[in-house]
Each structure stands twice: as C-alpha cells, then as structure tokens.
Design a protein around this motif. Structure first.
Motif, PDB file in Angstrom:
ATOM      1  N   UNK A  30       0.836  -1.204   0.000  1.00 63.61           N
ATOM      2  CA  UNK A  30       0.000   0.000   0.000  1.00 63.61           C
ATOM      3  C   UNK A  30       0.870   1.253   0.000  1.00 63.61           C
ATOM      4  N   UNK A  31       1.946   1.240   0.774  1.00 62.93           N
ATOM      5  CA  UNK A  31       2.845   2.401   0.811  1.00 62.93           C
ATOM      6  C   UNK A  31       3.516   2.621  -0.545  1.00 62.93           C
ATOM      7  N   UNK A  32       3.887   1.531  -1.233  1.00 65.52           N
ATOM      8  CA  UNK A  32       4.480   1.663  -2.563  1.00 65.52           C
ATOM      9  C   UNK A  32       3.483   2.262  -3.543  1.00 65.52           C
ATOM     10  N   UNK A  33       2.219   1.813  -3.473  1.00 68.33           N
ATOM     11  CA  UNK A  33       1.202   2.360  -4.383  1.00 68.33           C
ATOM     12  C   UNK A  33       0.935   3.825  -4.091  1.00 68.33           C
ATOM     13  N   UNK A  34       0.969   4.206  -2.818  1.00 67.88           N
ATOM     14  CA  UNK A  34       0.768   5.616  -2.471  1.00 67.88           C
ATOM     15  C   UNK A  34       1.928   6.469  -2.985  1.00 67.88           C
ATOM     16  N   UNK A  35       3.137   5.943  -2.904  1.00 72.37           N
ATOM     17  CA  UNK A  35       4.311   6.686  -3.372  1.00 72.37           C
ATOM     18  C   UNK A  35       4.308   6.840  -4.892  1.00 72.37           C
ATOM     19  N   UNK A  36       3.683   5.902  -5.601  1.00 71.85           N
ATOM     20  CA  UNK A  36       3.641   5.958  -7.060  1.00 71.85           C
ATOM     21  C   UNK A  36       2.754   7.093  -7.574  1.00 71.85           C
ATOM     22  N   UNK A  37       1.850   7.571  -6.747  1.00 74.48           N
ATOM     23  CA  UNK A  37       0.957   8.686  -7.085  1.00 74.48           C
ATOM     24  C   UNK A  37       0.272   8.484  -8.428  1.00 74.48           C
ATOM     25  N   UNK A  38      -0.478   7.390  -8.505  1.00 74.47           N
ATOM     26  CA  UNK A  38      -1.229   7.109  -9.717  1.00 74.47           C
ATOM     27  C   UNK A  38      -2.516   7.925  -9.697  1.00 74.47           C
ATOM     28  N   UNK A  39      -3.502   7.498 -10.459  1.00 72.84           N
ATOM     29  CA  UNK A  39      -4.742   8.267 -10.520  1.00 72.84           C
ATOM     30  C   UNK A  39      -5.471   8.244  -9.173  1.00 72.84           C
ATOM     31  N   UNK A  40      -6.484   9.072  -9.054  1.00 69.90           N
ATOM     32  CA  UNK A  40      -7.185   9.292  -7.794  1.00 69.90           C
ATOM     33  C   UNK A  40      -7.838   8.020  -7.239  1.00 69.90           C
ATOM     34  N   UNK A  41      -8.389   7.179  -8.107  1.00 69.38           N
ATOM     35  CA  UNK A  41      -9.058   5.954  -7.652  1.00 69.38           C
ATOM     36  C   UNK A  41      -8.046   4.998  -7.038  1.00 69.38           C
ATOM     37  N   UNK A  42      -6.904   4.799  -7.696  1.00 72.19           N
ATOM     38  CA  UNK A  42      -5.871   3.927  -7.148  1.00 72.19           C
ATOM     39  C   UNK A  42      -5.318   4.479  -5.843  1.00 72.19           C
ATOM     40  N   UNK A  43      -5.197   5.806  -5.743  1.00 72.42           N
ATOM     41  CA  UNK A  43      -4.699   6.433  -4.534  1.00 72.42           C
ATOM     42  C   UNK A  43      -5.644   6.142  -3.367  1.00 72.42           C
ATOM     43  N   UNK A  44      -6.947   6.292  -3.586  1.00 71.32           N
ATOM     44  CA  UNK A  44      -7.933   6.049  -2.525  1.00 71.32           C
ATOM     45  C   UNK A  44      -7.922   4.575  -2.097  1.00 71.32           C
ATOM     46  N   UNK A  45      -7.840   3.666  -3.080  1.00 70.35           N
ATOM     47  CA  UNK A  45      -7.790   2.239  -2.761  1.00 70.35           C
ATOM     48  C   UNK A  45      -6.536   1.912  -1.957  1.00 70.35           C
ATOM     49  N   UNK A  46      -5.404   2.492  -2.320  1.00 69.90           N
ATOM     50  CA  UNK A  46      -4.155   2.256  -1.593  1.00 69.90           C
ATOM     51  C   UNK A  46      -4.236   2.826  -0.184  1.00 69.90           C
ATOM     52  N   UNK A  47      -4.862   3.982  -0.060  1.00 69.92           N
ATOM     53  CA  UNK A  47      -5.030   4.605   1.253  1.00 69.92           C
ATOM     54  C   UNK A  47      -5.874   3.711   2.181  1.00 69.92           C
ATOM     55  N   UNK A  48      -6.974   3.171   1.658  1.00 63.46           N
ATOM     56  CA  UNK A  48      -7.821   2.267   2.442  1.00 63.46           C
ATOM     57  C   UNK A  48      -7.088   0.968   2.783  1.00 63.46           C
ATOM     58  N   UNK A  49      -6.317   0.447   1.845  1.00 64.98           N
ATOM     59  CA  UNK A  49      -5.532  -0.770   2.097  1.00 64.98           C
ATOM     60  C   UNK A  49      -4.513  -0.526   3.210  1.00 64.98           C
ATOM     61  N   UNK A  50      -3.904   0.647   3.205  1.00 64.13           N
ATOM     62  CA  UNK A  50      -2.939   0.993   4.251  1.00 64.13           C
ATOM     63  C   UNK A  50      -3.639   1.080   5.612  1.00 64.13           C
ATOM     64  N   UNK A  51      -4.815   1.703   5.657  1.00 63.11           N
ATOM     65  CA  UNK A  51      -5.568   1.789   6.920  1.00 63.11           C
ATOM     66  C   UNK A  51      -5.921   0.401   7.443  1.00 63.11           C
ATOM     67  N   UNK A  52      -6.370  -0.500   6.555  1.00 65.51           N
ATOM     68  CA  UNK A  52      -6.719  -1.862   6.975  1.00 65.51           C
ATOM     69  C   UNK A  52      -5.487  -2.599   7.510  1.00 65.51           C
ATOM     70  N   UNK A  53      -4.356  -2.470   6.803  1.00 70.90           N
ATOM     71  CA  UNK A  53      -3.126  -3.141   7.233  1.00 70.90           C
ATOM     72  C   UNK A  53      -2.662  -2.614   8.584  1.00 70.90           C
ATOM     73  N   UNK A  54      -2.697  -1.299   8.766  1.00 71.80           N
ATOM     74  CA  UNK A  54      -2.274  -0.712  10.041  1.00 71.80           C
ATOM     75  C   UNK A  54      -3.191  -1.144  11.183  1.00 71.80           C
TER      76      UNK A  54
END
Length: 133
Positions: free
Chosen positions: A101-125
């Motif tokens: 999730x942190x790698x996907x957030x660092x990649x700064x892709x489109x807004x939908x992927x960013x939101x999905x990565x953000x939620x994945x990071x919250x779930x993992x944490x």
C-alpha cells in the motif's frame, strides 16, 4: 455490573458473540463508548479496532474494517466488511500488505488507485495494531 450482547458479523461468518460491559468503537463522527441500556442508534464505522471491556477480564481488541454498528437496549450488532480477533491475524501478511500500500501511495497514480491504496494501508495498520498486542 450489567452487560449486553455484542455480535460482530461479516458476510462470511460470525466473528464474535459474547456479553460485554462496554465497547469502544470509532464511528465516522468520532469515538463512541457504548454501555448497557444505551439509546438505540445506527452509525457507520471507520476502519479501526473495537475494544471490548468485560469486568474482571483483560480488554479484547478486534480489528474491524468498516461497516455499521446497530445499538439496541440490550444488544450491539456490528456488521463489518471484515473483522479479525488478535489470534487470527497473520502479522507477516499484514506487514506485506502495508508495504504494498505504501508503494502504491508513493507511485501517485490516478485518484481511484490512490484512494484504494489509502484504504488498504488503513486496513493493514489496523490489523498490525490489533495483532501486535
């Protein structure tokens, strides 16, 4: 001290069903403390741990990943997208999910992927915080 029944249910199974003296959950409006005979209500939940307090026992933390909480006079039902008890959490898998999730957030892709990565990071944490206790 009086108690109420707490049930935590996911689409796959019933994760938890035991009496409690108090629970602490994080709703979209903030943290909620629920005691027996609480006024009836329904609220959406954030990705966070639910703390279950029982008299004379150690607090139990349950990783709840979103959903809704329905409070009745003598029962609380949490309908969660997913939920895990501490002993069910694979910490290595949660750490790997956090890294992805942190790698996907660092990649700064489109807004939908960013939101999905953000939620994945919250779930993992959430899983790491509950499983690591």
């Amino acid at each position: 001290m009086s108690t109420f029944l707490l049930e935590i249910v996911t689409p796959e199974r019933k994760v938890y069903a035991e009496p409690a003296n108090m629970i602490i959950a994080r709703g979209v409006g903030g943290e909620l403390g629920i005691l027996p005979n609480h006024i009836p209500m329904v609220t959406p939940l954030r990705i966070a741990a639910v703390t279950v307090k029982k008299q004379g026992e150690k607090d139990v933390q349950i990783a709840v990943n979103g959903g809704f909480m329905e409070v009745r006079k003598d029962k609380v039902v949490i309908l969660a997208e997913s939920a895990e008890l501490p002993g069910q959490i694979d910490l290595d898998r949660a750490q790997a999910a956090k890294g992805r999730a942190e790698q996907r957030l660092a990649a700064k892709q489109d807004q939908i992927d960013f939101k999905r990565a953000e939620l994945a990071l919250q779930r993992a944490m959430n899983r790491i915080n509950v499983g690591g206790r």
